[in-house]
Scaffold this active site. Sequence first.
Site, PDB file in Angstrom:
ATOM      1  NE  ARG A   1       0.057   1.617   3.169  1.00  0.00           N
ATOM      2  CZ  ARG A   1       1.293   2.452   3.426  1.00  0.00           C
ATOM      3  NH1 ARG A   1       2.356   2.022   3.469  1.00  0.00           N
ATOM      4  NH2 ARG A   1       1.002   3.782   3.279  1.00  0.00           N
ATOM      5  N   GLY A   2       0.113   2.385   0.106  1.00  0.00           N
ATOM      6  CA  GLY A   2       0.951   3.723  -0.182  1.00  0.00           C
ATOM      7  C   GLY A   2       0.940   3.893  -1.707  1.00  0.00           C
ATOM      8  CB  ALA A   3       0.691   7.263  -3.647  1.00  0.00           C
TER       9      ALA A   3
ATOM     10  NE  ARG B   1      -6.423   0.930  -1.801  1.00  0.00           N
ATOM     11  CZ  ARG B   1      -5.628   1.388  -0.768  1.00  0.00           C
ATOM     12  NH1 ARG B   1      -4.472   1.010  -0.413  1.00  0.00           N
ATOM     13  NH2 ARG B   1      -5.925   2.356   0.123  1.00  0.00           N
TER      14      ARG B   1
ATOM     15  CD  GLN C   1      -2.632   3.106   6.993  1.00  0.00           C
ATOM     16  OE1 GLN C   1      -3.316   3.414   7.822  1.00  0.00           O
ATOM     17  NE2 GLN C   1      -3.426   2.730   5.527  1.00  0.00           N
TER      18      GLN C   1
ATOM     19  CG  ASP D   1      -2.931   8.533  -1.208  1.00  0.00           C
ATOM     20  OD1 ASP D   1      -2.558   7.229  -1.150  1.00  0.00           O
ATOM     21  OD2 ASP D   1      -3.012   9.204   0.126  1.00  0.00           O
TER      22      ASP D   1
ATOM     23  CG  ASN E   1      -1.957  12.085   2.395  1.00  0.00           C
ATOM     24  OD1 ASN E   1      -1.559  11.246   1.800  1.00  0.00           O
ATOM     25  ND2 ASN E   1      -1.695  12.434   3.743  1.00  0.00           N
ATOM     26  CE  LYS E   2      -4.856   6.170   4.508  1.00  0.00           C
ATOM     27  NZ  LYS E   2      -5.568   5.258   3.643  1.00  0.00           N
TER      28      LYS E   2
HETATM   29  O1  MRU Z   1      -4.411   3.462   2.194  1.00  0.00           O
HETATM   30  P1  MRU Z   1      -3.070   3.515   2.133  1.00  0.00           P
HETATM   31  O2  MRU Z   1      -2.171   3.122   3.142  1.00  0.00           O
HETATM   32  O3  MRU Z   1      -2.425   3.108   0.626  1.00  0.00           O
HETATM   33  O4  MRU Z   1      -2.809   5.047   1.950  1.00  0.00           O
HETATM   34  C1  MRU Z   1      -1.976   5.817   1.140  1.00  0.00           C
HETATM   35  C2  MRU Z   1      -1.032   6.512   2.326  1.00  0.00           C
HETATM   36  O5  MRU Z   1      -0.092   5.787   2.588  1.00  0.00           O
HETATM   37  C3  MRU Z   1      -0.979   8.014   2.639  1.00  0.00           C
HETATM   38  O6  MRU Z   1      -2.330   8.288   2.257  1.00  0.00           O
HETATM   39  C4  MRU Z   1       0.198   8.518   2.325  1.00  0.00           C
HETATM   40  O7  MRU Z   1       0.103   9.855   2.919  1.00  0.00           O
HETATM   41  C5  MRU Z   1       0.398   8.906   0.778  1.00  0.00           C
HETATM   42  S1  MRU Z   1       1.095   7.552  -0.206  1.00  0.00           S
HETATM   43  C6  MRU Z   1       2.555   8.176  -0.177  1.00  0.00           C
END
Ligand code: MRU
Length: 367
Positions: free
Chosen positions: A51-53, A91, A196, A237, A247-248
């Site tokens: 996970r993570g962009a 996603r 996370q 994201d 973002n998250k």
């Molecule tokens: O749902 P996730 O864990 O895939 O979410 C993405 C993230 O980790 C965050 O939003 C993050 O700040 C950006 S990804 C570099």
Amino acid sequence: MKVNGKEYRTVWLEGSTVKLIDQHKLPHAFEVATCRTHRDTAEAIRTMLVRGAGAIGASAGYAMAQAVLEAPEAAFASFLEQAASLIRATRPTAHDLFYAVEGVLQAIRHAKDPAQARQQAVRRAEQLADENANAGEAIGRVGAALLRDGVRVMTHCNAGWLAFVDWGSALAPIYHAHRQGRALSVYVNETRPRSQGAKLTAWELAQEGVAHTVIADTAAGSLFRHGQVDCVIVGADRIAANGDVVNKIGTYTLAVLAKHHGVPFYVAAPRSTFDVTLDDGSKIPIEERSPEEVTWVSGLTAQGRMERVRITPEGSAAKNPAFDMTPAELVASFITEGGVLPPSRDAIRAFVSAKRLPADSIVHHPA
Ligand code: MRU
């Protein structure tokens, strides 16, 4: 990045197999998962094993390359179309995923036969992963200049090397400054519901030896009020053409707090996260995840077993939007591989459309 003294990437390709660090098991166990087909890799993205962009983007590029390797010659194009749809559906929010799928498809558009397409697909997927790691390194170099000795940084979720191929976005400036010998400390927001921050960011920072303190998300306001936060750095994201940032979930709350307390709010992201086809952030799709992520938590028992327990009354409804949108006006600057940019349409357009990003094109607008 180094784990127990050994260099790792978060995701990589071995032959036709994708290997990735299993993010379900961290921080309690370090294991590498194996995805033999594009379907396995898509499933790893969907279930957030990766996970993570940036890491989602690199994995999607590899999944697309796997599909090209698997495609039967008799139904080459239709197989790839189906594979691309499957990967895109894993996603919805991170722009890097769509960027990588298109990147691989684009690379094979003019291939003269399937054999050439296979070579080009693998080459492009590897390039995308390298670009991702290099962008993280450059973001780190650019962002470290904003961090003075003794700075107290707050970050949210995980935008470190686990969220990329290497380095990360929000954590990369911290790693650079730390390696340059600057003293700094990091408040790590727990980031409910999937935690996370508590699970992944805290583990990464511990691996790097960076001083950090995990806080409950609800504690952030009090820390701002007591003057304990010097700046906020988060990842992204997807960023729209006008600088609105998705973002998250919880990022918007921090941006409002930062504005109120006069603390700079930085968003670190590579070019692949900017989606200039969307005029503003209201058009960015926000993933809605299972309410069970809110009503149940998982962790390690004192006996060393992973367990999942319910924390709400049975029958209570829960809502789980995975991301939120922060308007551009709350962003002090973007930290990118092309320099520190103001949150303006013009700066974003110039950055995204630049053919190359030579060092002398770097625009510095420190807040
Ligand atoms: O749902 P996730 O864990 O895939 O979410 C993405 C993230 O980790 C965050 O939003 C993050 O700040 C950006 S990804 C570099």
